[in-house]
Design an enzyme around this catalytic site. Structure first.
Site, PDB file in Angstrom:
ATOM      1  N   ASP A 133      48.366  28.729  40.268  1.00  0.00           N
ATOM      2  CA  ASP A 133      47.890  30.093  40.556  1.00  0.00           C
ATOM      3  C   ASP A 133      49.066  31.070  40.526  1.00  0.00           C
ATOM      4  O   ASP A 133      49.274  31.862  41.453  1.00  0.00           O
ATOM      5  CB  ASP A 133      47.210  30.145  41.926  1.00  0.00           C
TER       6      ASP A 133
ATOM      7  N   GLY B 130      43.179  37.482  52.601  1.00  0.00           N
ATOM      8  CA  GLY B 130      42.949  36.567  51.492  1.00  0.00           C
ATOM      9  C   GLY B 130      41.528  36.045  51.487  1.00  0.00           C
ATOM     10  O   GLY B 130      40.681  36.472  52.281  1.00  0.00           O
TER      11      GLY B 130
ATOM     12  N   ILE C 249      48.763  42.207  57.760  1.00  0.00           N
ATOM     13  CA  ILE C 249      49.524  42.660  56.588  1.00  0.00           C
ATOM     14  C   ILE C 249      48.875  42.218  55.284  1.00  0.00           C
ATOM     15  O   ILE C 249      49.382  42.519  54.210  1.00  0.00           O
ATOM     16  CB  ILE C 249      50.977  42.134  56.649  1.00  0.00           C
ATOM     17  N   GLY C 250      47.745  41.505  55.355  1.00  0.00           N
ATOM     18  CA  GLY C 250      47.065  41.080  54.142  1.00  0.00           C
ATOM     19  C   GLY C 250      45.767  40.371  54.463  1.00  0.00           C
ATOM     20  O   GLY C 250      45.560  39.889  55.581  1.00  0.00           O
TER      21      GLY C 250
END
Length: 698
Positions: free
Chosen positions: A486, A370, A367-368
């Site tokens: 961040d 990084g 789903i992602g």
């Protein structure tokens, strides 16, 4: 047991009384006179209007069609024929019938075969046979149209001759035992899956059979329960060629080598009142379920106890051996553990659990992606949905891993993404397990979506308020101060209720309240870095406030902090404010819709600019930011007082403050660029990117 029995037959006839009726007589005669039949039997008497054939009897006010006799037939019909079809017409009268029945097995005997509710033109049982023919037809007449027989069967034997679907079904029969349509016995509960019912269990079941507008509907359920809305059978069928003008109605059943008792406890019928079934008594009825023998008296039980005892002893011995070996193994592993593993041991999740949850880290569950690995969706054994981030030891993966579990692993707040646990498979291979956020990241709902999924103005303000609350908790609400370092749209996730939650604590740092964080490497995302980070390399509350200010502007403007061919976001919004065109910076898509408060938009944009002000001393604290977003409007007092909202509003509207905005940066533009950062940090310093490629402002 209380039983009620009544029967009514009504005829409606029109007779002329005066000259006007004589004139209308031809029209009246053209209409068919309607005969309405309504009867209810709550229990049966031998004197009731029933015709009983073969083994059918009335015992204890219960209509019993068959008993333990092999190869027998039982049939019971209403005493007189009822009008079924309009004379000289194809019109079939609608009807509704309901009855409570039980198919009761005999102890130590295999049950069979079944029973049928029927319409038949003739009385008696001539032309019928037992066993699989259910007392309805025989070998020679099954399937002949001249039978003029309609039935609904409740069959507990799968007969290949009639193409039965199974040995526990309900079927609609027309002149044949090969059903027009059949379905497994059971019912459809409201908003739930189909529930099976075992016909020959001895339980009492209530059945409704309706015919209207060519539709035959059959519904059943346990007696005493509410009638389901969805029938198990709903068939479009014209019975005009099947029914004669008048028909007998009743029940038939049979046994074969297999025997069972077919019983009817109550029965209603009407061709005029479809709610007559409500008169049936469904409670306090006798049960025909066979009692279970005491299990402790059986030889199987005794043998099972002996075998089970030996098994338990063996299992206990094996379990003890397992515990001893496990204790020795853990002792060896503990000797090899690093210090941080001992500190965070309570949150550890086994690799096997994570592998099973993510289906062996299948690509379909990604789903992602990084900087340090992929993120997978998973489902734990208990059904909880999670997101699993795999972190490699490269690119400071170990540093990010420890930052996450040492910060968010111990934080609990409704606006922070929850960390469920962590896993270390081998040295250099780490996994973090988070609560799954169903609606993805905020940036996807601001930048990368169609209008149907785009966040409204109210949603954006609410999510900004959520994130501000989470950052305030990091700064002031925990035993230590946590600097996120961040804050950006891609690190804000949205849960099932679209609440904003701040996540990705890979760059977070903790220190005591009142302490000042030492200088560190420059880390963060280009476009969100405060100017003082570049100058002195020291993070603080105010650098998080700066990042939150950029978040406000990008969410409200629908623009990323840095985009090719465009001025930096902060400088662009500032110039619009100076020109008195601040509303031009508001997301054009939302402006087109027009569903927003212009005063509130300007107020929030001013707040974003103030948070992103170059001078950290001029920025508000997160407590002050939260108060402004909550929309309080108290009268201004001293700027040092607890209530800072009015003070901030005054500060936001100060022309003098914004007049020196760009000069305060110390750069040629309102934001540090790549070149500024390259000149300010050595090659040993690192930047964290939210994507695998170097993209500004993402």
């Amino acid at each position: 047991m209380s039983f009620l029995c009544f029967s009514t037959m009504k005829e409606k006839n029109q007779h002329p009384k005066h000259l006007l009726l004589l004139i209308l007589l031809p029209a009246i005669l053209s209409l068919q006179s309607a005969l309405a039949v309504d009867f209810v039997f709550n229990g049966f008497n031998s004197s009731d209007m029933l015709l009983l054939y073969s083994n059918a009897t009335v015992e204890s006010r219960i209509l019993t069609l068959t008993n333990s006799t092999n190869f027998s037939i039982g049939r019971a019909l209403y005493k007189s024929k009822i009008p079924a079809k309009a004379p000289n017409s194809s019109y079939v009268y609608p009807f509704s019938t309901s009855f409570i029945f039980s198919i009761a097995p005999y102890k130590n005997t295999l049950p069979g075969h079944g029973m049928v509710f029927i319409f038949t033109p003739v009385a008696g049982i001539k032309g019928t046979s037992s066993s699989q023919h259910l007392g309805l037809f025989n070998f020679t007449n099954d399937g002949i149209p001249s039978n003029h027989v309609f039935g609904v069967e409740f069959d507990v034997f799968k007969n290949e001759e009639f193409q039965d679907i199974n040995d526990n079904h309900v079927g609609i029969d027309v002149n044949s035992l090969k059903s027009v349509e059949a379905h497994e016995a059971g019912y459809w509960p409201e908003n739930s899956d189909f529930k099976k019912l075992k016909l020959n269990s001895g339980e009492n079941y209530q059945v409704w059979i309706d015919y209207k507008d060519f539709f035959i509907n059959v519904t059943m359920v346990r007696a005493g329960m509410q009638r389901p809305r969805t029938p198990i059978l709903s068939v479009f069928y014209n019975l005009s060629d099947v029914f004669e003008d008048e028909m007998f109605v009743g029940f038939t059943s049979s046994t074969g080598q297999l025997v069972e008792s077919h019983k009817v406890l109550a029965w209603s019928f009407s061709n005029s009142n479809f709610s007559l079934s409500e008169s049936l008594i469904t409670s306090g009825l006798p049960s025909f379920v066979l009692p279970k023998s005491p299990i402790f008296k059986s030889k199987g039980f005794i043998a099972g106890i002996v075998v089970g005892g030996l098994f338990v002893i063996g299992v206990c011995a094996l379990f003890s051996l397992f515990l001893i070996k496990r204790h020795r193994r853990l002792a060896r592993e503990r000797e090899d553990m690093e210090d941080w593993e001992l500190e965070f041991w309570p949150h550890r999740i086994t690799y096997q659990e994570i592998e099973a949850a993510t289906k062996s880290f299948g690509e379909e569950n990604v789903i992602g992606v990084g900087a340090n690995g992929k993120v997978y969706k998973g489902v734990l054994a208990g059904g909880a949905e999670v997101a699993v981030k795999r972190i490699s030891h490269e690119n400071d993966g170990m540093r990010e891993f420890l930052a996450e579990i040492s910060s968010i692993g111990r934080l609990k707040h409704r606006n922070l993404v929850g960390l469920r646990g962590w896993c270390k498979r081998e040295k250099g291979s780490f996994m973090l397990v988070y609560d799954y956020m169903e609606n993805g990241s905020l940036d996807k709902r601001v930048f990368d979506c169609d209008e149907s999924k785009m966040l409204s103005f109210e949603d954006r303000i609410r999510i900004l308020r959520d994130v501000a609350s989470g950052v305030l908790y990091l700064h002031e609400g925990w035993e230590s101060k946590v600097l996120h370092r961040d804050i950006k749209a891609s690190n804000v996730l949205l849960d099932k209720e679209m609440n904003g939650r701040l996540g990705d604590f890979g760059l977070a740092r903790m220190h005591g309240h009142g302490e000042v964080l030492g200088t560190t490497r420059v880390v963060g995302t280009i476009g969100y870095l405060a100017p003082e980070i570049i100058r002195v390399g020291r993070a603080s509350d105010q650098t998080d406030v700066f990042g939150f200010g950029i978040l406000i502007l990008e969410v409200m403007c629908g623009r990323r902090p840095i985009e090719d061919g465009k001025p930096p976001l902060v400088e662009w919004v500032w110039q619009l404010m100076v020109q008195g065109k601040l509303m031009d910076g508001f997301d054009e898509r939302l402006r087109t819709k027009g569903e927003f408060n212009e005063e509130e938009v300007e107020r929030v944009l001013h707040l974003g600019l103030l948070c992103a002000y170059p001078d950290p001393n001029a920025r508000p604290s997160m407590r002050q930011v939260v108060k402004v977003l909550e929309g309080k409007n108290d009268q201004p007092e001293e700027s040092e007082t607890e209530d800072m909202d009015a003070y901030l509003l005054h500060k936001l509207q100060s022309k003098e403050m914004w007049s020196d905005f760009s000069q305060t940066f110390g750069y040629g533009s309102a934001h540090p660029t790549f070149e500024d950062i390259k000149q300010s940090i050595s090659t040993s310093m690192s930047l964290s990117w939210s994507n695998t490629s170097m993209v500004e402002g993402r």
